[in-house]
Write an enzyme that holds these catalytic residues in place. Structure first.
Site, PDB file in Angstrom:
ATOM      1  N   HIS A   1      95.126  69.234 -16.643  1.00 33.25           N
ATOM      2  CA  HIS A   1      94.070  69.141 -17.669  1.00 33.25           C
ATOM      3  C   HIS A   1      94.032  70.427 -18.495  1.00 33.25           C
ATOM      4  O   HIS A   1      93.840  70.380 -19.720  1.00 33.25           O
ATOM      5  CB  HIS A   1      92.714  68.892 -16.993  1.00 33.25           C
ATOM      6  N   CYS A   2      94.240  71.561 -17.853  1.00 26.76           N
ATOM      7  CA  CYS A   2      94.140  72.861 -18.555  1.00 26.76           C
ATOM      8  C   CYS A   2      95.255  73.076 -19.573  1.00 26.76           C
ATOM      9  O   CYS A   2      95.095  73.851 -20.512  1.00 26.76           O
ATOM     10  CB  CYS A   2      94.211  74.017 -17.569  1.00 26.76           C
ATOM     11  N   ILE A   3      96.395  72.426 -19.382  1.00 28.57           N
ATOM     12  CA  ILE A   3      97.529  72.703 -20.297  1.00 28.57           C
ATOM     13  C   ILE A   3      97.638  71.645 -21.394  1.00 28.57           C
ATOM     14  O   ILE A   3      98.603  71.652 -22.161  1.00 28.57           O
ATOM     15  CB  ILE A   3      98.866  72.836 -19.531  1.00 28.57           C
TER      16      ILE A   3
ATOM     17  N   ASN B   1      95.757  73.746 -14.157  1.00 26.95           N
ATOM     18  CA  ASN B   1      96.585  72.570 -13.898  1.00 26.95           C
ATOM     19  C   ASN B   1      96.699  71.651 -15.121  1.00 26.95           C
ATOM     20  O   ASN B   1      96.519  72.102 -16.239  1.00 26.95           O
ATOM     21  CB  ASN B   1      96.173  71.846 -12.617  1.00 26.95           C
TER      22      ASN B   1
END
Ligand code: KQY
Length: 344
Positions: free
Chosen positions: A327-329, A325
């Site tokens: 934060h991951c991108i 999501n």
């Protein structure tokens, strides 16, 4: 950030994911400068999809998870440098999500060169989403991910902890057990829990005992309650309800083009959905919208945790379908000074 393209991970040749990424770019760009790295073949398309004030640069990668393939920045006063972890696509040939990953492996180094920041090459496999820092000497991690033999076989907890401390400049590592149920990263911390301030942690939560997430969240709660951070503080824990449960639909799965070496995705699979996977910007927090029954309540909750920042929600199901999501991108680069050979 990076720009999503691969059709074996993003449905309909990544068009819906690109719209979702562009919405995240727009939300963050209200608060701070954003740079998006794009494969040269998609440069024009990405350039048109984001506002002119966003910097778009040619940067090849295997997928679009800047949190994990980008550098983890560390600061010494105002001086900023970047840690470049080894990356093996979340598990290499033992459960990793795709092969090859050689272009991803170069991203952190290329970002640091572009930004003029010096680089520490860390001698372990780790991803930015596998660690959360409070900025005051404490790291949060999960055993499921960092002690997984598919990351650093041959290294034990003590050695991994020493290397994490050495490369992040921290003194205390708080180990949680499992990450979010069915998280394909082997349980990244950034989907389960994060610091919202030094001494305060947001934790993904469910009260439904029949949900496999229940035992995971309760175990994390107990460990956090027993922990002391690097400053000797007990942690205040804020429970954030988990969305759903959410599942991949048949039409979503049908839009993904299976490819050899890439994790197959199936209709009916439980998605590792979590509101904790938000991005903290300068003056703002960008939160994934995932479940209409809960979104508004969660936005209010997060706003209470960040009274000095403006909380903005962005529809994020398309990002979730790719396995992570907001934060991951994303990966923040602190403004500071670069000393040393690169920056003029
Ligand atoms: O949790 C993250 N930091 C990244 C998720 C990556 C998923 C790859 N499909």
């Amino acid at each position: 950030m990076l720009w999503p393209r691969r059709p074996d991970n993003w449905r309909e040749h990544a068009a819906p994911a690109q719209r979702a990424f562009a919405a995240v770019v727009k939300a963050i760009a209200q608060f701070e400068p954003v740079t998006v790295g794009v494969h040269p073949a998609a440069f024009e398309q990405a350039r048109l999809a984001v506002e002119p004030r966003v910097r778009v640069v040619r940067l090849d990668s295997d997928d679009a998870w800047m949190r994990d393939v980008g550098p983890t920045c560390v600061m010494n006063g105002a001086e900023v440098r970047g840690v470049d972890w080894h990356f093996n696509a979340w598990g290499g040939l033992s459960g990793g999500l795709y092969f090859p990953w050689d272009r991803d492996e170069l991203v952190a180094r290329r970002v640091l060169e572009t930004e003029g920041l010096e680089r520490y090459r860390a001698p372990i496999v780790c991803e930015g989403g596998a660690i959360h820092s409070d900025g005051e000497g404490t790291l949060l991690v999960t055993e499921q991910c960092l002690l997984n033999p598919n990351r650093n076989a041959g290294l034990g907890r003590r050695q991994i902890e020493l290397l994490l401390k050495a490369y992040t400049g921290t003194e205390t590592v708080i180990w949680l057990g499992q990450g979010v149920f069915n998280d394909e990263t082997d349980g990244h911390i950034d989907n389960l829990a994060c610091f919202v301030a030094p001494g305060e942690v947001a934790l993904g939560w469910t009260d439904d005992r029949r949900d496999p997430q229940w035992a995971i969240s309760h175990d994390a709660f107990e460990r956090l309650s027993a922990a002391r951070d690097a400053c000797g503080r007990r942690l205040r824990i804020h429970k954030i309800p988990m969305p759903g449960p959410l599942y991949m639909t048949a039409s979503e799965a049908a839009g993904i083009v299976p490819a050899p070496g890439a994790k197959p995705r199936h209709a009916g699979e439980r998605l590792a959905a979590s509101y904790v996977n938000f991005y903290i910007a300068n003056g703002g927090v960008v939160v994934p919208l995932l479940d209409p029954a809960l979104d508004d309540r969660v936005l209010r909750l997060v706003q209470r945790l960040f009274p000095q920042r403006r909380v903005v929600g962005v529809p994020a199901r398309e990002i979730l379908l790719g396995g992570g999501n907001i934060h991951c991108i994303t990966q923040q680069i602190p403004r500071g000074e670069a000393r040393g050979s690169y920056r003029a």
